[in-house]
Design a protein around this motif. Sequence first.
Motif, short mmCIF file in Angstrom:
data_model
loop_
_atom_site.label_atom_id
_atom_site.label_comp_id
_atom_site.label_asym_id
_atom_site.label_seq_id
_atom_site.Cartn_x
_atom_site.Cartn_y
_atom_site.Cartn_z
N ASP A 1 0.83 -1.20 0.00
CA ASP A 1 0.00 0.00 0.00
C ASP A 1 0.86 1.25 0.00
O ASP A 1 0.55 2.24 -0.68
CB ASP A 1 -0.93 0.00 1.22
N ALA A 2 1.98 1.21 0.74
CA ALA A 2 2.88 2.36 0.79
C ALA A 2 3.51 2.63 -0.57
O ALA A 2 3.60 3.78 -1.02
CB ALA A 2 3.97 2.13 1.84
N VAL A 3 3.94 1.57 -1.26
CA VAL A 3 4.52 1.74 -2.59
C VAL A 3 3.47 2.30 -3.55
O VAL A 3 3.76 3.16 -4.39
CB VAL A 3 5.09 0.42 -3.12
N GLN A 4 2.22 1.84 -3.42
CA GLN A 4 1.15 2.35 -4.29
C GLN A 4 0.89 3.82 -4.03
O GLN A 4 0.66 4.60 -4.98
CB GLN A 4 -0.13 1.55 -4.07
N ARG A 5 0.92 4.24 -2.77
CA ARG A 5 0.70 5.65 -2.45
C ARG A 5 1.78 6.53 -3.07
O ARG A 5 1.49 7.63 -3.58
CB ARG A 5 0.66 5.83 -0.93
N VAL A 6 3.02 6.05 -3.04
CA VAL A 6 4.10 6.80 -3.68
C VAL A 6 3.89 6.84 -5.19
O VAL A 6 4.08 7.87 -5.84
CB VAL A 6 5.46 6.19 -3.32
N ALA A 7 3.47 5.71 -5.75
CA ALA A 7 3.21 5.66 -7.20
C ALA A 7 2.11 6.63 -7.60
O ALA A 7 2.18 7.26 -8.67
CB ALA A 7 2.83 4.23 -7.60
#
Length: 332
Positions: free
Chosen positions: A308-314
């Motif tokens: 989820d954190a990587v998606q938020r950065v994306a």
Amino acid sequence: MKAWRVHANGEPREVMRLEEVPDPQPGPGQLLLRVRAANVNFPDALLCRGLYQVRPPLPFTPGVEICGEVLAVGEGAAGDVGARVLAQPPLPDGGLAELAVVDAATVRPAPEALDDAEAAALHIGYQTGWFGLHRRARLQPGETLLVHAAAGGVGSAAVQLGKAAGARVIGVAGGADKARIARELGCDLVLDRRRDDIVAGVKEATEGRGADVVYDPVGGDAYAKSVKCIAFEGRIVVVGFAGGAIPTPALNHALVKNYAILGLHWGLYQTKDPAAIDACHEELTKLAAQGTVKPLIGGRVPLAAAADAVQRVADGTSVGRLVVLPGAEEAR
């Protein structure tokens, strides 16, 4: 151990899987680290999508920079068990895991002034900012620095380093919340790209001169506006394309307005001039000890929330750095 793995390219939240994998073992010249904190970078999202300049074989574990604790030392490697270090786990076995193996020659001491999350975030983003502003753009005290995405992980580092260098910093951010954070970081002026005229704002703030240095990790429209408010003998540092669009510079425009377009690939310094990275790390450690720079942590999350954190950065919805703490039991 537990590790996030990508078996097919796509959006991070869809393709990242938390799996049980064998514990890695250090080989000659390597260190085994317990991952204390793994900083989420935009390249992690690009890796998941298959759009990064490096394409590791599938399946792979994302996570390009960590703060870790040395657990074991491989044959011929230099390192002390228990030491807290900064490292870049080589792909395909990145740092979004409980354990990581790294080349001993590439690790550096974690700054004592910073906690694990802050230390993990000091490495690539701040090194990129330091090399971009000092080695490439030669930023001088009193000059005006324009920073795009000033509330993001890369931009916030450039804001702090610009202020440390004695520059006047104009930050560009998207939305009232991010604009407020950019002001809190120390920007002398903040422009909201959603409601302000960036070009007019920069020209007004500089009495028509424009920005001496532009730090651009966004590309696309941000770059297009930058060339319209760049000063005579100004320098535009191209850091990345988080906006998704890679601009095509009009070289006749650079000629007529007499400005420089500077590319920055920090990773090349690791092979071309590693001594410069060591010197930069020493300088950043000093600035951290003085309190001059302090990474902006937008969130600390447990290992289970890494996708989820990587998606938020994306998606560009994060502020500062999101950091994964494998030892944490719940998000904070």
